[in-house]
Design a protein around this motif. Sequence first.
Motif, PDB file in Angstrom:
ATOM      1  N   LEU A 139       0.820  -1.225  -0.019  1.00  0.00           N
ATOM      2  CA  LEU A 139      -0.036   0.039  -0.086  1.00  0.00           C
ATOM      3  C   LEU A 139       0.864   1.181   0.125  1.00  0.00           C
ATOM      4  O   LEU A 139       0.482   2.107  -0.567  1.00  0.00           O
ATOM      5  CB  LEU A 139      -0.911   0.088   1.118  1.00  0.00           C
ATOM      6  CG  LEU A 139      -2.156   1.152   1.394  1.00  0.00           C
ATOM      7  CD1 LEU A 139      -2.916   1.036   0.034  1.00  0.00           C
ATOM      8  CD2 LEU A 139      -2.801   0.812   2.625  1.00  0.00           C
ATOM      9  N   SER A 140       1.800   1.110   0.730  1.00  0.00           N
ATOM     10  CA  SER A 140       3.082   2.579   0.759  1.00  0.00           C
ATOM     11  C   SER A 140       3.400   2.713  -0.604  1.00  0.00           C
ATOM     12  O   SER A 140       3.714   3.715  -0.906  1.00  0.00           O
ATOM     13  CB  SER A 140       4.014   2.255   1.963  1.00  0.00           C
ATOM     14  OG  SER A 140       3.476   1.902   3.214  1.00  0.00           O
ATOM     15  N   ASP A 141       3.828   1.538  -1.169  1.00  0.00           N
ATOM     16  CA  ASP A 141       4.569   1.490  -2.535  1.00  0.00           C
ATOM     17  C   ASP A 141       3.463   1.829  -3.620  1.00  0.00           C
ATOM     18  O   ASP A 141       4.013   1.849  -4.772  1.00  0.00           O
ATOM     19  CB  ASP A 141       5.128   0.212  -2.976  1.00  0.00           C
ATOM     20  CG  ASP A 141       6.362  -0.141  -1.928  1.00  0.00           C
ATOM     21  OD1 ASP A 141       6.796   1.071  -1.273  1.00  0.00           O
ATOM     22  OD2 ASP A 141       6.961  -0.922  -1.971  1.00  0.00           O
ATOM     23  N   GLY A 142       2.263   1.837  -3.221  1.00  0.00           N
ATOM     24  CA  GLY A 142       1.285   2.254  -4.431  1.00  0.00           C
ATOM     25  C   GLY A 142       0.720   1.080  -5.458  1.00  0.00           C
ATOM     26  O   GLY A 142       0.363   1.094  -6.315  1.00  0.00           O
ATOM     27  N   ARG A 143       1.327  -0.239  -4.730  1.00  0.00           N
ATOM     28  CA  ARG A 143       0.918  -1.458  -5.730  1.00  0.00           C
ATOM     29  C   ARG A 143      -0.453  -2.023  -5.458  1.00  0.00           C
ATOM     30  O   ARG A 143      -1.111  -2.818  -6.377  1.00  0.00           O
ATOM     31  CB  ARG A 143       1.891  -2.685  -5.194  1.00  0.00           C
ATOM     32  CG  ARG A 143       3.345  -2.260  -5.660  1.00  0.00           C
ATOM     33  CD  ARG A 143       4.326  -3.255  -5.917  1.00  0.00           C
ATOM     34  NE  ARG A 143       4.568  -4.232  -4.609  1.00  0.00           N
ATOM     35  CZ  ARG A 143       5.352  -3.875  -3.826  1.00  0.00           C
ATOM     36  NH1 ARG A 143       6.217  -3.069  -3.865  1.00  0.00           N
ATOM     37  NH2 ARG A 143       5.342  -4.773  -2.724  1.00  0.00           N
ATOM     38  N   ILE A 144      -1.138  -1.401  -4.537  1.00  0.00           N
ATOM     39  CA  ILE A 144      -2.636  -1.524  -4.035  1.00  0.00           C
ATOM     40  C   ILE A 144      -2.926  -0.110  -3.699  1.00  0.00           C
ATOM     41  O   ILE A 144      -2.509   0.406  -3.117  1.00  0.00           O
ATOM     42  CB  ILE A 144      -2.839  -2.849  -3.079  1.00  0.00           C
ATOM     43  CG1 ILE A 144      -2.283  -2.559  -1.710  1.00  0.00           C
ATOM     44  CG2 ILE A 144      -2.326  -4.148  -3.380  1.00  0.00           C
ATOM     45  CD1 ILE A 144      -2.468  -3.334  -0.731  1.00  0.00           C
ATOM     46  N   ASP A 145      -4.588  -0.306  -3.732  1.00  0.00           N
ATOM     47  CA  ASP A 145      -5.188   0.993  -3.526  1.00  0.00           C
ATOM     48  C   ASP A 145      -5.587   1.242  -2.115  1.00  0.00           C
ATOM     49  O   ASP A 145      -5.696   2.057  -1.486  1.00  0.00           O
ATOM     50  CB  ASP A 145      -6.451   1.183  -4.068  1.00  0.00           C
ATOM     51  CG  ASP A 145      -5.906   1.071  -5.971  1.00  0.00           C
ATOM     52  OD1 ASP A 145      -5.334   2.046  -6.192  1.00  0.00           O
ATOM     53  OD2 ASP A 145      -6.533   0.278  -6.495  1.00  0.00           O
ATOM     54  N   THR A 146      -6.207  -0.142  -1.571  1.00  0.00           N
ATOM     55  CA  THR A 146      -6.644  -0.211  -0.215  1.00  0.00           C
ATOM     56  C   THR A 146      -6.619  -1.578   0.391  1.00  0.00           C
ATOM     57  O   THR A 146      -6.159  -2.553  -0.497  1.00  0.00           O
ATOM     58  CB  THR A 146      -8.286   0.187  -0.132  1.00  0.00           C
ATOM     59  OG1 THR A 146      -8.864   0.154   1.296  1.00  0.00           O
ATOM     60  CG2 THR A 146      -9.159  -0.864  -1.009  1.00  0.00           C
ATOM     61  N   ALA A 147      -6.787  -1.759   1.773  1.00  0.00           N
ATOM     62  CA  ALA A 147      -6.473  -3.207   2.134  1.00  0.00           C
ATOM     63  C   ALA A 147      -7.259  -3.319   3.401  1.00  0.00           C
ATOM     64  O   ALA A 147      -7.774  -2.322   3.974  1.00  0.00           O
ATOM     65  CB  ALA A 147      -5.108  -3.317   2.724  1.00  0.00           C
ATOM     66  N   ILE A 148      -8.106  -4.533   3.529  1.00  0.00           N
ATOM     67  CA  ILE A 148      -8.810  -5.031   4.517  1.00  0.00           C
ATOM     68  C   ILE A 148      -7.860  -5.806   5.674  1.00  0.00           C
ATOM     69  O   ILE A 148      -7.408  -6.866   5.305  1.00  0.00           O
ATOM     70  CB  ILE A 148     -10.072  -5.720   4.143  1.00  0.00           C
ATOM     71  CG1 ILE A 148     -10.522  -4.816   3.055  1.00  0.00           C
ATOM     72  CG2 ILE A 148     -10.863  -5.974   5.604  1.00  0.00           C
ATOM     73  CD1 ILE A 148     -11.994  -5.592   2.657  1.00  0.00           C
TER      74      ILE A 148
END
Length: 307
Positions: A139-148
């Motif tokens: 998430l920090s690297d921008g490889r995903i948009d959000t996380a649960i």
Amino acid sequence: MTNITFKQLRYFESLARHTHFGRAADACAISQPALSMQIKELEDELGTTLIERGARQIRLTNFGEAFALRVRDILRSVDELGELARASQDGLVGRLRIGIIPTIAPYLLPTIIGKLNHAYKDLDIHVRETLTPKLIQELSDGRIDTAIVALPVSEPSFTEVALFEENFMLVRSSKDSNKPVPESELLHEMRLLLLEEGHCFRDQALSFCGVPSARPWEGLDGSSLSTLVQMVGVGLGVTLLPEMAVAVETRSASVSVASFKEPQPSRTIGMIWRKTSPLAAQLLRLSELIGQSALALRNEHEQALRT
């Protein structure tokens, strides 16, 4: 240096992340020779070496380490330009990359994916299931948009929104169903089975039992909740399950499920995203939809347990 391309930067970032040409090439969906050629052209354009090439693994040079940090910032900014365009439209469209932890994914995903597909017709959902530390990094690297994930994660750069609370349930052999529910501090004397290290649910269970997570564990570790429940079913010990997992994991095992005395052990599940994300407003609305879906699912499970 006018000939550096975004493609080369993405290939280099993948190589820096995987430290292996084959795995990086697979992640980029290109051949290994093509990736190697692009990295060599990037080095030639820069006039310096980015990686030390070993027989089985590569290592970044000092310049390569510093370059990788800047490349990640650049790629994240480029991705956020696309997010900015998507944020200007009504609702969510295009690709949405959602990360989720393994102790939630199998039980919540079927419900929320159906809801999202119904609510956002033009949304292309990509799911990444892995452990919390990896999701935080991605998430920090921008490889995903959000996380649960289980909250809190306590990252200053993230927004955290609670979705729901769920209790931990005691799972033991069906022959013990009529026995009193033990106090938390007695569980580790009953051969408590836990997930392997790296799962936040393991640390939460140890904390409930009053066992420091840093202390060597003498119980049995499993790679999944399914494995733990099956081991309990054959008499190897007891385990804890998050409430949402009970209906799925216990249906084919000879086990009984019981609630602990108040105050019951529990965890908070929530959504996180970067505070700088242009999709922040859309993700907040998304979290409301997911929270409502999760609450309805939890109510169904509670009804099933009572029945």
